[in-house]
Design an enzyme around this catalytic site. Structure first.
Site, mmCIF file in Angstrom:
data_model
loop_
_atom_site.group_PDB
_atom_site.id
_atom_site.type_symbol
_atom_site.label_atom_id
_atom_site.label_comp_id
_atom_site.label_asym_id
_atom_site.label_seq_id
_atom_site.Cartn_x
_atom_site.Cartn_y
_atom_site.Cartn_z
ATOM 1 N N GLY A 63 0.629 -1.409 0.080
ATOM 2 C CA GLY A 63 0.032 0.112 0.000
ATOM 3 C C GLY A 63 0.784 1.193 0.018
ATOM 4 O O GLY A 63 0.522 2.131 -0.421
ATOM 5 N N ALA A 64 2.201 1.192 0.753
ATOM 6 C CA ALA A 64 2.948 2.409 0.623
ATOM 7 C C ALA A 64 3.550 2.617 -0.626
ATOM 8 O O ALA A 64 3.995 3.492 -1.063
ATOM 9 C CB ALA A 64 4.091 2.221 1.462
ATOM 10 N N CYS A 92 -2.959 -11.870 -5.190
ATOM 11 C CA CYS A 92 -1.841 -11.642 -4.272
ATOM 12 C C CYS A 92 -1.367 -10.309 -4.940
ATOM 13 O O CYS A 92 -2.184 -9.159 -4.947
ATOM 14 C CB CYS A 92 -0.734 -12.520 -4.697
ATOM 15 S SG CYS A 92 -0.376 -13.041 -6.172
ATOM 16 N N GLY A 100 -1.078 -11.376 -9.145
ATOM 17 C CA GLY A 100 -1.977 -12.266 -9.559
ATOM 18 C C GLY A 100 -1.670 -13.341 -10.483
ATOM 19 O O GLY A 100 -2.414 -13.892 -11.210
ATOM 20 N N ARG A 112 10.355 -17.388 -14.057
ATOM 21 C CA ARG A 112 10.258 -18.430 -12.743
ATOM 22 C C ARG A 112 11.351 -19.496 -12.941
ATOM 23 O O ARG A 112 11.965 -20.215 -11.941
ATOM 24 C CB ARG A 112 9.071 -18.454 -12.349
ATOM 25 C CG ARG A 112 8.114 -17.614 -12.004
ATOM 26 C CD ARG A 112 8.480 -16.846 -10.777
ATOM 27 N NE ARG A 112 7.543 -15.838 -10.478
ATOM 28 C CZ ARG A 112 7.627 -14.650 -10.584
ATOM 29 N NH1 ARG A 112 8.981 -14.245 -11.413
ATOM 30 N NH2 ARG A 112 6.945 -13.579 -10.611
#
Length: 822
Positions: A306-307, A416, A419, A462
């Site tokens: 959020g920051a 997440c 996503g 990944r």
């Protein structure tokens, strides 16, 4: 020469020389190491029969020692894998102790294998092998991968877009429709039902470059509103339907994190889109469907995001909703946990990469150094790796989601940070629990292609493969709202408090998909009757994914695979696995012998106590503890029994078929026998009737005063004796077609010998005489027999049944004599 497990992939993750470790961004590569059985002489690699199509040798090293097994041989580096050819040599004292003269090359594979090769000093072979490995593990272009070099071969790949549409049709209850490329080209795939519709808003990937070309969205939300909502989600990954229940209306959706930031920004379009997921009522009582927003991250990580402009939803902004945090760590934590887990297995296994550090290397009596504290420390090291804890977290979160959808008919939105990592794990595993179709071979393929490939899990990042990703991928709505988001030319790593770490930012590989397959194996262990496929299938499937032999799992998104032409240029993993199964049918090791469609034909909702994970022996222990990894030995034995049973079943079917043939032949013979019996019975009846007729003729003739003798000659002979003339004369009567014949088996002529005597010669006591006296109306009292002067023969035949030649009698006058005297 035969390859030992020739299809097992071992791609190097890290390469270290001596004590110097080389780390790089492309740390998950495309190599495969295969150990070849011993040979007695050197073999030219030009004649290797085990080389695959378009596989070529890049470099080779002679006199190399595989430290893991203390065997000498020749090491080949091809454009696809490592080949180690073990050479039989006379036993000599080879110094295997560590010394400064030894030149070691360590290869750490992504399948949990650690390999160490020892080279002779002053040969420069180690440097040549290392350079060849570096070129293969870090190719400059994606087209340099072996998957593009070998081409599709016989494992052609059908369009994944067609398969995705077919899965959407199934979810909409329109499975009778079949997608095609023509349907995609003309845009006629936008079907719908009462609640959901297929949207082509992302057909050209203008809405979201990491989403598929077609999205399943609420029917009452327009495309314009979806575009507005995309500005409120990271990387424009708007809420989209992953699975829905057509009967209850329950839905499972996925997205990325909302861009609320520190100001707790709201989006009306996003709130309407999320609310549309649960707009349908549960029942006729107007019961509202509850909305769960499942955030896969720990709460503190969501606050940290959020920051930086991200964050999580507020339940006050979304009607009748509940926010749940699952606390699953990010990709960096998973990578580090996997490395510790791999090192634990290498250190405490029955075989180790250095050939001597394993406690079990020299027999069980030295286990743990014979020290209880060492034994306890080795066990605690597994827990310290945290791998099983992470697996349990993913399992528990997926089970919770599946329970909410199945038991409450709720709507669940999962996300997440981006996503495409933890979201893909949770959503696909929950789908596997909810829908029995995904527990079959075809359903498992549809599930992986939908929730992992189509929805943009970054496999290249990944797994550490080259990618064509560029700066065109943006996380946020606009530059001003992103705050301190990373400006990496690739994708932003999953947001967390560790995202600012430079080493993490440069290393985006993580065993996310491997961890998910591990979770599937745990479910297969808990519910052995619920899956059509076996653990062996999962091992082979995962090896094929990591080997980069096929193109299905290349690139980071559907758009990138389309740009690279993967579908047309590379082979298909699914076709390869299907070809393996077709060779042996249902007896193949990929099939689960215990699969029962009736036992688990609904959701799998494991309780929390059943979700305690354990090592996956077929995959985790196959290199470090090869003997103990045979956890499927019982299954293999059952499979052998099943094969024998199948053979007996086939033999039984053959025997039953032959028995049916014999029965059919017997029935035909019985029919023929019945026909013969009928013919014989008819002949017997005919003979009996002829015999009765002959007896009647005999009685009739004798009633006329004649003696009858039957012979087999062609003519009838009549002997006549007259008392008046005291002479006898034999007459030969011509044979006529109307004369009597007898048929018994074959036709023959009947000859009759008749002797006529005077009436007074016939004894009065003769039965025939009595019959004549009784029946003849012409015989008057006191007169003798008037035959043949009178018509008694004609009238008498009516009583005794004699068929006489009346025409001959009619031509005689009453005074003529039939028998003239000499």
């Amino acid at each position: 020469m035969a390859a030992s497990r020739p299809s097992r992939s071992v791609s190097a993750r890290d390469i270290s020389i001596g004590c110097e470790r080389l780390d790089g961004a492309g740390s998950w590569d495309t190599l495969e190491w295969t150990k070849i059985e011993p040979v007695t002489r050197s073999v030219s690699h030009a004649n290797f029969e085990f080389l695959l199509e378009a596989e070529r040798v890049l470099d080779e090293g002679h006199g190399v020692v595989l430290v893991n097994t203390d065997e000498a041989g020749t090491l080949f580096v091809t454009n696809f894998r490592l080949l180690f050819l073990v050479v039989k040599i006379q036993s000599t004292s080879r110094n295997t102790n560590k010394s400064s003269s030894r030149r070691l090359l360590q290869i750490i594979g992504k399948d949990m294998r650690i390999i160490v090769f020892c080279f002779r000093p002053r040969t420069k072979q180690r440097r040549a092998i290392f350079d060849a490995l570096s070129r293969c593990t870090k190719p400059e272009r994606i087209w340099d991968l072996y998957a593009f070099t070998c081409g599709p071969s016989k494992f052609c790949n059908l369009s994944p877009k067609v398969r995705l549409l077919n899965e959407y049709f199934r979810l909409l209850g329109k499975g009778f429709h079949h997608a095609s490329m023509r349907m995609i080209e003309d845009g006629s795939f936008t079907m719908s039902n009462d609640s959901w519709r297929i949207s082509d808003i992302n057909f050209n990937y203008s809405l979201c470059q990491s989403y598929p070309f077609a999205l399943l969205v609420p029917k009452n939300v327009s495309d314009d509103e979806i575009i507005q909502a995309s500005n409120f989600r990271a990387r424009s990954r708007v809420p989209a339907v992953s699975w829905c229940n057509p009967e209850t209306g329950a839905v499972l959706a996925r997205s990325s994190q909302p861009l609320v930031g520190i100001m707790n920004t709201r989006s009306t379009a996003d709130e309407k889109l999320v609310a549309a997921l649960c707009a349908q009522l549960i029942d006729e009582k107007d019961s509202r469907r509850k909305l769960y927003i499942a955030d896969a991250r720990p709460r503190k990580n969501a606050l940290a995001n959020g920051a930086m402009g991200g964050g999580s939803e507020s339940s006050s902004n979304y009607f009748q909703s509940e926010i749940v945090f699952f606390g699953i760590d990010n990709i960096h934590a998973m990578r580090e946990s996997f490395a510790r887990f791999r090192d634990y297995l290498d250190t405490h296994g029955a075989a180790s990469s250095d050939g001597m550090s394993s406690f079990l290397r020299h027999g069980g009596w030295t286990w743990g150094g014979g020290n209880l504290s060492s034994m306890s420390a080795s066990v605690s090291t597994l827990g310290d790796s945290g791998w099983l804890i992470h697996v349990q977290s993913v399992l528990a979160g997926s089970a919770w989601i599946a329970a909410r959808v199945a038991l409450e008919s709720a709507a669940v939105l999962v996300h997440c940070s981006d996503g495409w990592d933890r979201t893909s794990q949770l959503v696909s595993l929950a789908n596997l629990m909810l829908d029995p179709y995904y527990r079959t071979f075809t359903g498992f393929q549809a599930l992986v292609e939908k929730d992992w490939l189509a929805f943009g899990h970054p496999f290249s990042d990944r797994v550490g493969m080259p990618s064509i990703s560029g700066s065109s991928f943006e996380l946020s709505r606009n530059a001003s709202s992103t705050g301190s988001f990373s400006s990496s030319p690739l994708r932003q790593s999953s947001g967390s408090s560790q995202a600012s770490n430079s080493s993490h930012a440069q290393n985006n590989y993580s065993p996310i998909f491997l961890q998910w397959v591990d979770c599937v194996s745990q479910l297969l262990r808990i519910y052995p009757f619920a899956f059509e496929f076996s653990s062996n299938f999962l091992v082979d499937f995962l090896d094929c994914v990591l080997s980069c032999r096929f193109g299905n799992f290349l690139c980071n998104s559907e758009k990138e695979r389309q740009i690279c032409g993967v579908d047309e240029s590379c082979g298909c993993l699914w076709a390869y696995l299907a070809d393996m199964r077709s060779s042996e049918g249902r007896s193949h090791a990929h099939y689960n012998l215990f699969y029962d469609t009736l036992k688990h034909n609904g959701p799998l909702l494991p309780p929390a106590a059943a979700l305690a994970p354990t090592l996956w022996p077929q995959f985790h222990l196959r290199w470090a503890c090869p003997f103990e990894s045979q956890a499927g030995e019982l299954e293999a034995e059952c499979r052998n029994m099943a094969i024998k049973f199948s053979e007996l079943q086939k033999a039984k079917e053959v025997a039953e078929m032959k028995a049916k043939e014999y029965l059919a032949a017997m029935e035909i013979l019985n029919v023929d026998l019945q026909n013969e019996k009928q013919v014989s019975s008819s002949a017997i009846n005919l003979a009996k009737r002829a015999s009765k007729e002959n007896a009647a003729i005999q009685r009739a003739v004798q009633s006329l005063g004649c003696r009858v003798n039957f012979t087999n000659s062609s003519d009838s002979t009549v002997d006549v004796e007259s008392s008046l003339m005291e002479t006898s004369q034999r007459f030969s009567l011509p044979r006529r077609e109307s004369e009597y014949t007898m048929e018994h088996n074959d036709r023959s002529d009947l000859s009759v010998s008749i002797t006529v005597v005077a009436d007074d010669v016939v004894p009065s006591s003769s039965p025939l005489g009595q019959v004549c006296e009784t029946l003849c109306p012409l015989r008057t009292q006191g007169r003798g027999c008037q035959w043949p002067d009178a018509a008694c023969a004609q009238l008498g035949s009516q009583f005794v049944g004699l068929k006489a030649n009346f025409d001959a009698f009619d031509r005689l006058s009453i005074y003529d004599r039939y028998f003239k005297s000499e």
